[in-house]
Write a protein that holds these residues in place. Sequence first.
Motif, PDB file in Angstrom:
ATOM      1  N   LEU A 164     -29.476  37.993   4.773  1.00 43.88           N
ATOM      2  CA  LEU A 164     -29.312  37.274   6.034  1.00 43.88           C
ATOM      3  C   LEU A 164     -30.285  37.806   7.083  1.00 43.88           C
ATOM      4  CD1 LEU A 164     -27.568  35.057   7.313  1.00 43.88           C
ATOM      5  CD2 LEU A 164     -25.937  36.826   7.999  1.00 43.88           C
ATOM      6  N   ALA A 165     -30.602  39.115   6.993  1.00 48.80           N
ATOM      7  CA  ALA A 165     -31.586  39.687   7.923  1.00 48.80           C
ATOM      8  C   ALA A 165     -32.961  39.081   7.677  1.00 48.80           C
ATOM      9  CB  ALA A 165     -31.637  41.206   7.758  1.00 48.80           C
ATOM     10  N   ALA A 166     -33.350  38.949   6.411  1.00 45.98           N
ATOM     11  CA  ALA A 166     -34.648  38.359   6.083  1.00 45.98           C
ATOM     12  C   ALA A 166     -34.696  36.891   6.507  1.00 45.98           C
ATOM     13  CB  ALA A 166     -34.920  38.487   4.588  1.00 45.98           C
ATOM     14  N   LEU A 167     -33.583  36.178   6.323  1.00 46.20           N
ATOM     15  CA  LEU A 167     -33.522  34.764   6.713  1.00 46.20           C
ATOM     16  C   LEU A 167     -33.728  34.605   8.211  1.00 46.20           C
ATOM     17  CD1 LEU A 167     -32.607  31.768   5.781  1.00 46.20           C
ATOM     18  CD2 LEU A 167     -30.435  32.434   6.807  1.00 46.20           C
ATOM     19  N   THR A 168     -32.962  35.349   9.007  1.00 50.66           N
ATOM     20  CA  THR A 168     -33.073  35.213  10.460  1.00 50.66           C
ATOM     21  C   THR A 168     -34.430  35.718  10.958  1.00 50.66           C
ATOM     22  OG1 THR A 168     -31.870  37.318  10.676  1.00 50.66           O
ATOM     23  CG2 THR A 168     -30.595  35.286  10.916  1.00 50.66           C
ATOM     24  N   SER A 169     -34.977  36.735  10.311  1.00 45.81           N
ATOM     25  CA  SER A 169     -36.295  37.249  10.692  1.00 45.81           C
ATOM     26  C   SER A 169     -37.361  36.174  10.490  1.00 45.81           C
ATOM     27  CB  SER A 169     -36.638  38.494   9.875  1.00 45.81           C
ATOM     28  OG  SER A 169     -37.907  38.994  10.218  1.00 45.81           O
ATOM     29  N   SER A 170     -37.259  35.429   9.389  1.00 43.44           N
ATOM     30  CA  SER A 170     -38.240  34.372   9.121  1.00 43.44           C
ATOM     31  C   SER A 170     -38.130  33.230  10.119  1.00 43.44           C
ATOM     32  CB  SER A 170     -38.057  33.837   7.699  1.00 43.44           C
ATOM     33  OG  SER A 170     -36.859  33.085   7.576  1.00 43.44           O
ATOM     34  N   LEU A 171     -36.999  33.163  10.852  1.00 47.74           N
ATOM     35  CA  LEU A 171     -36.790  32.116  11.854  1.00 47.74           C
ATOM     36  C   LEU A 171     -37.134  32.597  13.253  1.00 47.74           C
ATOM     37  CD1 LEU A 171     -33.376  30.778  10.497  1.00 47.74           C
ATOM     38  CD2 LEU A 171     -35.621  29.717  10.241  1.00 47.74           C
ATOM     39  N   GLY A 172     -37.660  33.815  13.355  1.00 43.87           N
ATOM     40  CA  GLY A 172     -38.090  34.319  14.657  1.00 43.87           C
ATOM     41  C   GLY A 172     -37.120  35.242  15.346  1.00 43.87           C
ATOM     42  N   TYR A 173     -35.997  35.568  14.715  1.00 46.70           N
ATOM     43  CA  TYR A 173     -35.059  36.515  15.295  1.00 46.70           C
ATOM     44  C   TYR A 173     -35.562  37.947  15.078  1.00 46.70           C
ATOM     45  CZ  TYR A 173     -31.360  32.960  15.816  1.00 46.70           C
ATOM     46  OH  TYR A 173     -30.616  31.873  16.187  1.00 46.70           O
ATOM     47  N   HIS A 174     -35.359  38.780  16.078  1.00 49.61           N
ATOM     48  CA  HIS A 174     -35.560  40.212  15.877  1.00 49.61           C
ATOM     49  C   HIS A 174     -34.298  40.754  15.209  1.00 49.61           C
ATOM     50  CE1 HIS A 174     -37.210  44.218  16.733  1.00 49.61           C
ATOM     51  NE2 HIS A 174     -35.947  44.582  16.942  1.00 49.61           N
ATOM     52  N   THR A 175     -34.450  41.530  14.152  1.00 48.54           N
ATOM     53  CA  THR A 175     -33.287  41.974  13.372  1.00 48.54           C
ATOM     54  C   THR A 175     -33.094  43.478  13.520  1.00 48.54           C
ATOM     55  OG1 THR A 175     -34.682  42.173  11.389  1.00 48.54           O
ATOM     56  CG2 THR A 175     -33.493  40.114  11.704  1.00 48.54           C
ATOM     57  N   THR A 176     -31.868  43.856  13.863  1.00 46.52           N
ATOM     58  CA  THR A 176     -31.526  45.261  14.102  1.00 46.52           C
ATOM     59  C   THR A 176     -30.256  45.615  13.350  1.00 46.52           C
ATOM     60  OG1 THR A 176     -32.530  45.262  16.307  1.00 46.52           O
ATOM     61  CG2 THR A 176     -30.881  46.951  15.862  1.00 46.52           C
ATOM     62  N   ALA A 177     -30.259  46.760  12.695  1.00 41.20           N
ATOM     63  CA  ALA A 177     -29.052  47.310  12.072  1.00 41.20           C
ATOM     64  C   ALA A 177     -28.633  48.532  12.879  1.00 41.20           C
ATOM     65  CB  ALA A 177     -29.327  47.697  10.622  1.00 41.20           C
ATOM     66  N   PHE A 178     -27.352  48.613  13.204  1.00 42.79           N
ATOM     67  CA  PHE A 178     -26.855  49.694  14.062  1.00 42.79           C
ATOM     68  C   PHE A 178     -25.585  50.282  13.473  1.00 42.79           C
ATOM     69  CE2 PHE A 178     -24.177  50.541  18.058  1.00 42.79           C
ATOM     70  CZ  PHE A 178     -24.496  51.884  18.071  1.00 42.79           C
ATOM     71  N   HIS A 179     -25.614  51.577  13.210  1.00 45.05           N
ATOM     72  CA  HIS A 179     -24.431  52.306  12.733  1.00 45.05           C
ATOM     73  C   HIS A 179     -24.351  53.605  13.534  1.00 45.05           C
ATOM     74  CE1 HIS A 179     -21.312  53.974  10.304  1.00 45.05           C
ATOM     75  NE2 HIS A 179     -22.081  54.882   9.728  1.00 45.05           N
ATOM     76  N   PRO A 180     -23.324  53.775  14.361  1.00 48.76           N
ATOM     77  CA  PRO A 180     -23.282  54.928  15.260  1.00 48.76           C
ATOM     78  C   PRO A 180     -22.825  56.218  14.564  1.00 48.76           C
ATOM     79  CG  PRO A 180     -21.317  53.628  15.573  1.00 48.76           C
ATOM     80  CD  PRO A 180     -22.171  52.884  14.568  1.00 48.76           C
ATOM     81  N   TYR A 181     -23.506  56.530  13.468  1.00 51.24           N
ATOM     82  CA  TYR A 181     -23.226  57.778  12.770  1.00 51.24           C
ATOM     83  C   TYR A 181     -24.498  58.232  12.068  1.00 51.24           C
ATOM     84  CZ  TYR A 181     -20.076  61.335  10.986  1.00 51.24           C
ATOM     85  OH  TYR A 181     -19.456  62.535  10.737  1.00 51.24           O
ATOM     86  N   LYS A 182     -24.393  59.189  11.196  1.00 52.15           N
ATOM     87  CA  LYS A 182     -25.566  59.787  10.559  1.00 52.15           C
ATOM     88  C   LYS A 182     -26.255  58.795   9.619  1.00 52.15           C
ATOM     89  CE  LYS A 182     -23.760  64.500  10.853  1.00 52.15           C
ATOM     90  NZ  LYS A 182     -22.666  64.154  11.752  1.00 52.15           N
ATOM     91  N   SER A 183     -27.564  58.805   9.633  1.00 52.12           N
ATOM     92  CA  SER A 183     -28.329  57.867   8.805  1.00 52.12           C
ATOM     93  C   SER A 183     -28.279  58.215   7.331  1.00 52.12           C
ATOM     94  CB  SER A 183     -29.791  57.844   9.266  1.00 52.12           C
ATOM     95  OG  SER A 183     -30.381  59.128   9.134  1.00 52.12           O
TER      96      SER A 183
END
Length: 614
Positions: free
Chosen positions: A330-349
């Motif tokens: 879904l991130a790749a789909l929205t990115s191809s439509l011009g959306y900036h895509t961000t993943a956010f998890h407020p803990y250790k990577s």
Amino acid sequence: MYKLLHGDHFPRLFRQMREHPGQWLSWLVLALGPLLSFWMVEILNQNNIFADLQPWQVGMNLIWYTILFALCRLILGRNRRAGALGAILCFAVGLVNHYILRFRGRILFPADLAGWRTAANVADGFDFSMDHYMAEAAILLAAYLFLLWMCPAQRRRRKLPLPLSAAVVLGAACYSFAFFRTDMLPNLGIYTQQWVTQANGFVLNFTVAARYSSVDKPEDYSHDKVMELVDKYPAIPEDPFTTHPVNIIAVMNESFADFSIFDEMSTNEDPTPFLHSMRENTVRGLMYSPVTGGGTASVEFEYLTGFSTVFQPPHTVAYQLYMEENMPSLAALTSSLGYHTTAFHPYKSSGWNRPIAYRDLGFDDQLYDEDVPNPSLVRHYISDLCDYRTVMDRVSARNGEPIFLFNVTMQNHSGYAQGWNNLERVIQLPEQLAGADRGAQQYFNLIRASDDAMREMIEHYSQVEEPTMIIFFGDHQPPLNNEFYEKLYGKPLDQRTTKEVMMQYAVPFFIWANYDIPEREDLVISPNYLGVLTAQLAGLPMTGYMNFLAQLYQVLPAITPVGFLTPEGEALTRDELNEEQKQWLDTYETLNYCGMVDLFDEARGMFCLPESPF
């Protein structure tokens, strides 16, 4: 044979036993090691080896213990040291498994080894105090070590005769090959236990899970068959009559569940009043997760890709084992439509291999706990309120440019024996439930805090002019004690029907917009479809694969490793599906394997929009 029976072999053997009793005693004690270690580990596995396991399960577990002790003897050359090393190793592994069972309600699996950093990150939030299982196992270990100590020590290493050593190594190698590399287990009908995970015994279940640790190619899979499906399920263009949100915010809330689905659940007041009040511009219902008590990464993988864990070996995690660069999402789909895509998890990577997984899924950037300025904590974790305010700040910083933000929260993570830092005690349980799990009360107050935080974010976007869509869902129910769930069901867990089992996998979801969308209640879904529903309600174009999933949803609206739900609400196991349902599932498996494992060039159009950068 005559010489064996009438020669001096037996008299000489008995004479050696009389002359060197200590040596024979040490061999006897070493031979007891596999059985006593099996007993000890199963105590920690909360099993009674004399009542809970079938004879074949006992035997297959003992083979692995015997191999371990035999190899220890070959390497160390001393009975006492080999016995002590084997027993201590078994106790250590059994103890780790016991904590996993205690915290997550299931035993240790091979995939957990790859996720050790995730476990280490949250280890300080769990209760590691000794219980009676640990005490009983420790007593058995001490008794065995005492027996070894009573045996006379060998002055030097005594190698086994070469033929015997060769037989031990060859036997272990042959059994391991048959176990892991042949169809012995499928032919015997031996698979990983998923509902009552202790049922095979720990070592047997762990090795069985390792046996099934790769995704199998469907029997009739071929590129030609995939290409037929490419033609059958074309991409769907965007809906010009639907408002396209500028901001798409997907929130997967850690361990968020709605226990009002259980008849025996009661609290002094509703833990989630805002969730239950949502009606306007809202689509909502129950989502049947592929996991319970843990395994967050599997849920986000299903939501983002549409691939199902039902086709993966049980208890494996795609983020750790099956990720490929440019995986459809879904991130790749929205990115191809011009959306900036961000993943956010407020803990250790370091948890769940997320940096690599998010990169492969096509996110433009990633945020973790170090990216949250002045974080406020509930217990030891960044609060949902702080999390959502960070989300709102990030969206606002885009200044009206389209953004798809996927957020995995942390506040409600187990264990629930932590202090009550910044957590109000509002929700109270009746004593029968509170006594079944002393951490449950903290959990339900965490859910109230989550509900309040979501209320603030929805109220905020109600006042924002930019069209905004929020997708919210829990990842799984919390790892509360089995006794707690038995109180909710009013019966032992092993007496549940398939539909009742699936209730432990149900979590709430909703999709809300700050503009008019069709309102629906009581939807049933699983996370592999939720990304498609997101695209449909947002009026986004859909790939051919998403087109297929939208049609499959009409046949099997919830697909999980423990069962399937039909549109009529019937819960079925895989063997109970009718021929039409099985054919749909077989087609799903073909496309799932292609997109996840074997995405060849000619089939890319099935999984990616033409505008997609890959």
